[in-house]
Design a protein around this motif. Sequence first.
Motif, PDB file in Angstrom:
ATOM      1  N   TYR B  28       0.822  -1.206   0.000  1.00  0.00           N
ATOM      2  CA  TYR B  28       0.000   0.000   0.000  1.00  0.00           C
ATOM      3  C   TYR B  28       0.860   1.262   0.000  1.00  0.00           C
ATOM      4  O   TYR B  28       0.695   2.160  -0.828  1.00  0.00           O
ATOM      5  CB  TYR B  28      -0.896  -0.051   1.243  1.00  0.00           C
ATOM      6  CG  TYR B  28      -1.838   1.101   1.425  1.00  0.00           C
ATOM      7  CD1 TYR B  28      -3.066   1.119   0.788  1.00  0.00           C
ATOM      8  CD2 TYR B  28      -1.514   2.155   2.273  1.00  0.00           C
ATOM      9  CE1 TYR B  28      -3.944   2.162   0.964  1.00  0.00           C
ATOM     10  CE2 TYR B  28      -2.392   3.208   2.461  1.00  0.00           C
ATOM     11  CZ  TYR B  28      -3.599   3.203   1.807  1.00  0.00           C
ATOM     12  OH  TYR B  28      -4.472   4.237   1.991  1.00  0.00           O
ATOM     13  N   ILE B  29       1.819   1.302   0.910  1.00  0.00           N
ATOM     14  CA  ILE B  29       2.689   2.475   0.994  1.00  0.00           C
ATOM     15  C   ILE B  29       3.550   2.592  -0.265  1.00  0.00           C
ATOM     16  O   ILE B  29       3.759   3.692  -0.794  1.00  0.00           O
ATOM     17  CB  ILE B  29       3.607   2.385   2.240  1.00  0.00           C
ATOM     18  CG1 ILE B  29       2.777   2.168   3.506  1.00  0.00           C
ATOM     19  CG2 ILE B  29       4.478   3.630   2.361  1.00  0.00           C
ATOM     20  CD1 ILE B  29       1.905   3.306   3.897  1.00  0.00           C
ATOM     21  N   LEU B  30       4.037   1.464  -0.767  1.00  0.00           N
ATOM     22  CA  LEU B  30       4.891   1.482  -1.959  1.00  0.00           C
ATOM     23  C   LEU B  30       4.130   2.016  -3.170  1.00  0.00           C
ATOM     24  O   LEU B  30       4.652   2.842  -3.923  1.00  0.00           O
ATOM     25  CB  LEU B  30       5.436   0.083  -2.257  1.00  0.00           C
ATOM     26  CG  LEU B  30       6.613  -0.361  -1.381  1.00  0.00           C
ATOM     27  CD1 LEU B  30       7.103  -1.746  -1.809  1.00  0.00           C
ATOM     28  CD2 LEU B  30       7.759   0.647  -1.463  1.00  0.00           C
ATOM     29  N   VAL B  31       2.908   1.540  -3.358  1.00  0.00           N
ATOM     30  CA  VAL B  31       2.109   2.008  -4.494  1.00  0.00           C
ATOM     31  C   VAL B  31       1.930   3.524  -4.412  1.00  0.00           C
ATOM     32  O   VAL B  31       2.164   4.249  -5.385  1.00  0.00           O
ATOM     33  CB  VAL B  31       0.733   1.303  -4.533  1.00  0.00           C
ATOM     34  CG1 VAL B  31      -0.215   1.999  -5.507  1.00  0.00           C
ATOM     35  CG2 VAL B  31       0.903  -0.157  -4.928  1.00  0.00           C
ATOM     36  N   LEU B 125       0.449   9.047   6.127  1.00  0.00           N
ATOM     37  CA  LEU B 125       0.570  10.412   6.663  1.00  0.00           C
ATOM     38  C   LEU B 125       1.897  11.099   6.287  1.00  0.00           C
ATOM     39  O   LEU B 125       1.893  12.276   5.913  1.00  0.00           O
ATOM     40  CB  LEU B 125       0.369  10.418   8.181  1.00  0.00           C
ATOM     41  CG  LEU B 125      -1.096  10.344   8.642  1.00  0.00           C
ATOM     42  CD1 LEU B 125      -1.200  10.521  10.151  1.00  0.00           C
ATOM     43  CD2 LEU B 125      -1.959  11.384   7.927  1.00  0.00           C
ATOM     44  N   PRO B 126       3.026  10.399   6.351  1.00  0.00           N
ATOM     45  CA  PRO B 126       4.279  11.060   5.943  1.00  0.00           C
ATOM     46  C   PRO B 126       4.214  11.576   4.508  1.00  0.00           C
ATOM     47  O   PRO B 126       4.715  12.660   4.193  1.00  0.00           O
ATOM     48  CB  PRO B 126       5.315   9.945   6.061  1.00  0.00           C
ATOM     49  CG  PRO B 126       4.737   8.962   7.006  1.00  0.00           C
ATOM     50  CD  PRO B 126       3.264   9.049   6.864  1.00  0.00           C
ATOM     51  N   LEU B 127       3.558  10.804   3.646  1.00  0.00           N
ATOM     52  CA  LEU B 127       3.458  11.210   2.239  1.00  0.00           C
ATOM     53  C   LEU B 127       2.611  12.470   2.083  1.00  0.00           C
ATOM     54  O   LEU B 127       2.976  13.393   1.357  1.00  0.00           O
ATOM     55  CB  LEU B 127       2.856  10.077   1.404  1.00  0.00           C
ATOM     56  CG  LEU B 127       3.790   8.914   1.086  1.00  0.00           C
ATOM     57  CD1 LEU B 127       3.011   7.766   0.435  1.00  0.00           C
ATOM     58  CD2 LEU B 127       4.904   9.378   0.158  1.00  0.00           C
ATOM     59  N   ALA B 129       2.085  14.632   4.327  1.00  0.00           N
ATOM     60  CA  ALA B 129       2.816  15.748   4.935  1.00  0.00           C
ATOM     61  C   ALA B 129       3.771  16.360   3.915  1.00  0.00           C
ATOM     62  O   ALA B 129       3.920  17.580   3.793  1.00  0.00           O
ATOM     63  CB  ALA B 129       3.583  15.256   6.162  1.00  0.00           C
ATOM     64  N   LEU B 130       4.367  15.463   3.124  1.00  0.00           N
ATOM     65  CA  LEU B 130       5.306  15.892   2.089  1.00  0.00           C
ATOM     66  C   LEU B 130       4.607  16.744   1.026  1.00  0.00           C
ATOM     67  O   LEU B 130       5.038  17.854   0.694  1.00  0.00           O
ATOM     68  CB  LEU B 130       5.916  14.640   1.443  1.00  0.00           C
ATOM     69  CG  LEU B 130       7.204  14.841   0.665  1.00  0.00           C
ATOM     70  CD1 LEU B 130       8.369  15.002   1.643  1.00  0.00           C
ATOM     71  CD2 LEU B 130       7.436  13.647  -0.254  1.00  0.00           C
ATOM     72  N   THR B 131       3.478  16.221   0.505  1.00  0.00           N
ATOM     73  CA  THR B 131       2.795  16.958  -0.555  1.00  0.00           C
ATOM     74  C   THR B 131       2.186  18.248  -0.010  1.00  0.00           C
ATOM     75  O   THR B 131       2.138  19.252  -0.700  1.00  0.00           O
ATOM     76  CB  THR B 131       1.675  16.111  -1.201  1.00  0.00           C
ATOM     77  OG1 THR B 131       0.720  15.771  -0.199  1.00  0.00           O
ATOM     78  CG2 THR B 131       2.227  14.848  -1.816  1.00  0.00           C
ATOM     79  N   TYR B 132       1.771  18.200   1.241  1.00  0.00           N
ATOM     80  CA  TYR B 132       1.205  19.409   1.853  1.00  0.00           C
ATOM     81  C   TYR B 132       2.267  20.506   1.947  1.00  0.00           C
ATOM     82  O   TYR B 132       1.999  21.689   1.702  1.00  0.00           O
ATOM     83  CB  TYR B 132       0.657  19.088   3.245  1.00  0.00           C
ATOM     84  CG  TYR B 132       0.199  20.307   4.013  1.00  0.00           C
ATOM     85  CD1 TYR B 132      -0.997  20.949   3.684  1.00  0.00           C
ATOM     86  CD2 TYR B 132       0.967  20.821   5.057  1.00  0.00           C
ATOM     87  CE1 TYR B 132      -1.424  22.067   4.369  1.00  0.00           C
ATOM     88  CE2 TYR B 132       0.553  21.940   5.752  1.00  0.00           C
ATOM     89  CZ  TYR B 132      -0.639  22.561   5.407  1.00  0.00           C
ATOM     90  OH  TYR B 132      -1.049  23.670   6.086  1.00  0.00           O
ATOM     91  N   SER B 133       3.490  20.069   2.237  1.00  0.00           N
ATOM     92  CA  SER B 133       4.570  21.049   2.411  1.00  0.00           C
ATOM     93  C   SER B 133       4.903  21.762   1.105  1.00  0.00           C
ATOM     94  O   SER B 133       5.511  22.829   1.111  1.00  0.00           O
ATOM     95  CB  SER B 133       5.820  20.363   2.969  1.00  0.00           C
ATOM     96  OG  SER B 133       6.345  19.499   1.984  1.00  0.00           O
ATOM     97  N   LEU B 134       4.454  21.164  -0.027  1.00  0.00           N
ATOM     98  CA  LEU B 134       4.673  21.840  -1.306  1.00  0.00           C
ATOM     99  C   LEU B 134       3.657  22.959  -1.517  1.00  0.00           C
ATOM    100  O   LEU B 134       3.712  23.691  -2.497  1.00  0.00           O
ATOM    101  CB  LEU B 134       4.576  20.841  -2.464  1.00  0.00           C
ATOM    102  CG  LEU B 134       5.671  19.755  -2.482  1.00  0.00           C
ATOM    103  CD1 LEU B 134       5.380  18.732  -3.569  1.00  0.00           C
ATOM    104  CD2 LEU B 134       7.037  20.376  -2.692  1.00  0.00           C
TER     105      LEU B 134
END
Lengths: 328, 278
Positions: B28-31, B125-127, B129-134
Amino acid sequence: MIENVQTASAVGDTTQQTTSMIKLENVSKYYKTFPAVNNFNFEIGRGEVFGFIGPNGAGKTTTIKMLATLMLPTDGKLSIGGYDVVKEPHEVRRIIGYMPDSFGVYEDLLVWEYLDYFAALYKLSPAQRKRATSDVLELTDLTTKHDAQVMSLSRGMKQRLCLAKTLLHDPEVLLLDEPASGLDPHARIEIRELIRELCRMGKTVLVSSHILTELADFCTSIGIVEAGKLLAAGRIDEITAQLSGNVMLEITVKGDPSIAIEILQERPEVQRTTCDGRVIRAEYTGQADDVDELLDYLIQRGVRLLGFTRSQADLEDIFLKITRGTVA
Amino acid sequence: MKLSNPILVKEMRTRMRGKRAFIVLTGYILVLSAIIGLIYLVFTKNAPPSILNTAGRVLSAVLIYVQMGLICLIAPTFSSSAISSEREQETFGLLIATLARPSTILIGKLGASLSYLMLTLLGSLPLIALTYSLGGVDMIDIVKSYLVMMVAGVTFCSVSFYWSTLIRRGVLAQLVSIVTVIFLVAAMPALAMFLTSLAMNFANGPTTGFLNVTFLMLRTNPFAAITYLIIPGVPNPPNSVWFHTVPLWITQVLFYVGLTTLSIFLSLRRLNSVRKWL
Ligand SMILES: Nc1ncnc2c1ncn2[C@@H]1O[C@H](COP(=O)(O)OP(=O)(O)O)[C@@H](O)[C@H]1O
Ligand SMILES: [Mg+2]
């Protein structure tokens, strides 16, 4: 058939002096229109070991499932320990331990996890669970398997594990459905020893089997079923007393026993003959003192006798008599 | 925290011990990461600077859509074998013969599926967080989108739990659960679209009755709810339509909470009458 059903209820009536733990009144169960259990009436007293005997398809499992609160009767009333099985299943579950005839185990658990799971479902506290787990493992001789994978157990061990699970909450009543079926002779003996041990602990046990001899030596009462009908039920000594008014004869002949059987069957007082090699077993319904007349008659007809003895009817004879030899 | 539900404890033990949980979670996370990574690469390599500003918004939207899609695929499998597998491996009778109440069974089984679902959602959630930071999206809209996904996952688990009490064969229960989810998320909007296109052919334009029904159906759809939350400039429903002042995601969540309640009610009723079907 009809006289036998009467026998069953007559015996049931006489057990009232003991407090009954399990009681069935006019219990029937139909699968669609098929009567798997037909008007069963019997009682099992406290501390008794009740052998529930009958061939496959007789209705044993159906009866036990109803008692184990897993199935509703079509008709009639069942009670265990005074609780109505239909109306108070929760109270009944508290006091019964049920071992099904075929069951699965959670293969991906460890033995102690398996037992801990069930102990918790029986509302035991963590400390009680630990104790109960080690107690039942010891009783079933599985202590060394405490940390083993359930998957790795042999068939006989799984059977014993299931029995261990059944005992976790120290139930007063045990419902064991063919506990020894499908086991090798050694494992069968182990299970039987265990059941004997449970009898000594004073539990009320209902244990079913399609093999009479498996139960014969430790049951205090029996129920004999066939094709959904209860043919007899009650304490062994009472049934024996009622049914063994007749004398069993063991007649050993020289030569072909079938001729002797034919001659025996000419006599109206000889009711049922079975033959095992050269030994003929016959049921004699006449006066016990007049057996000599039959002996005379056989000699007169030229039957060459090697032996002619009277024997007391035992459980096996009763069983054969009740089922009329149709149940092997 | 003390887990007092034995079924929950046992389910967690066996679920988390097996390889399957690990594989599903990792997959799931990999996809998700792969998709986000690819899009990000495309953006940074080829996109003109004017589009580059929208990277955060696009990536967040993609992440949430893909996640919603994955939940539709995996949530129905989480609890669709809850009861049917017990029946298949002949352990259900033993369970019923214990003092476990129907609610204990439901909470234990469904609780295990839901914890697993939450674990999956938290994994992303980490992902996010990453896209949100953009940049480009509001935190509150992301939170609402996660709520929509969570509620949808809970609903799919509850509905498939009910199927597992009804259907003896595990594979069949799983299949029916997935079909139910497909019906909920795909068939309803398809019907809505069909009605809309039908309405376009009306001589005087669509009647209000038509519009109402169409938008009501849209309001049952989690993808529609997400669309209204994270895609800017989606036209609002016309003012003549019922509930036009209520945000779409609220009615969608309420509808799903209703479905969950219904499934739980039916499951408990079914478990209460276990002696009729065991
Ligand atoms: N679920 C069922 N549906 C229909 N018939 C059944 C079902 N279970 C058992 N039977 C039938 O009921 C009869 C009694 O079965 P059972 O109680 O299992 O007998 P026993 O345990 O003595 O072998 C059999 O003829 C069996 O075929
Ligand atoms: Mg049976």
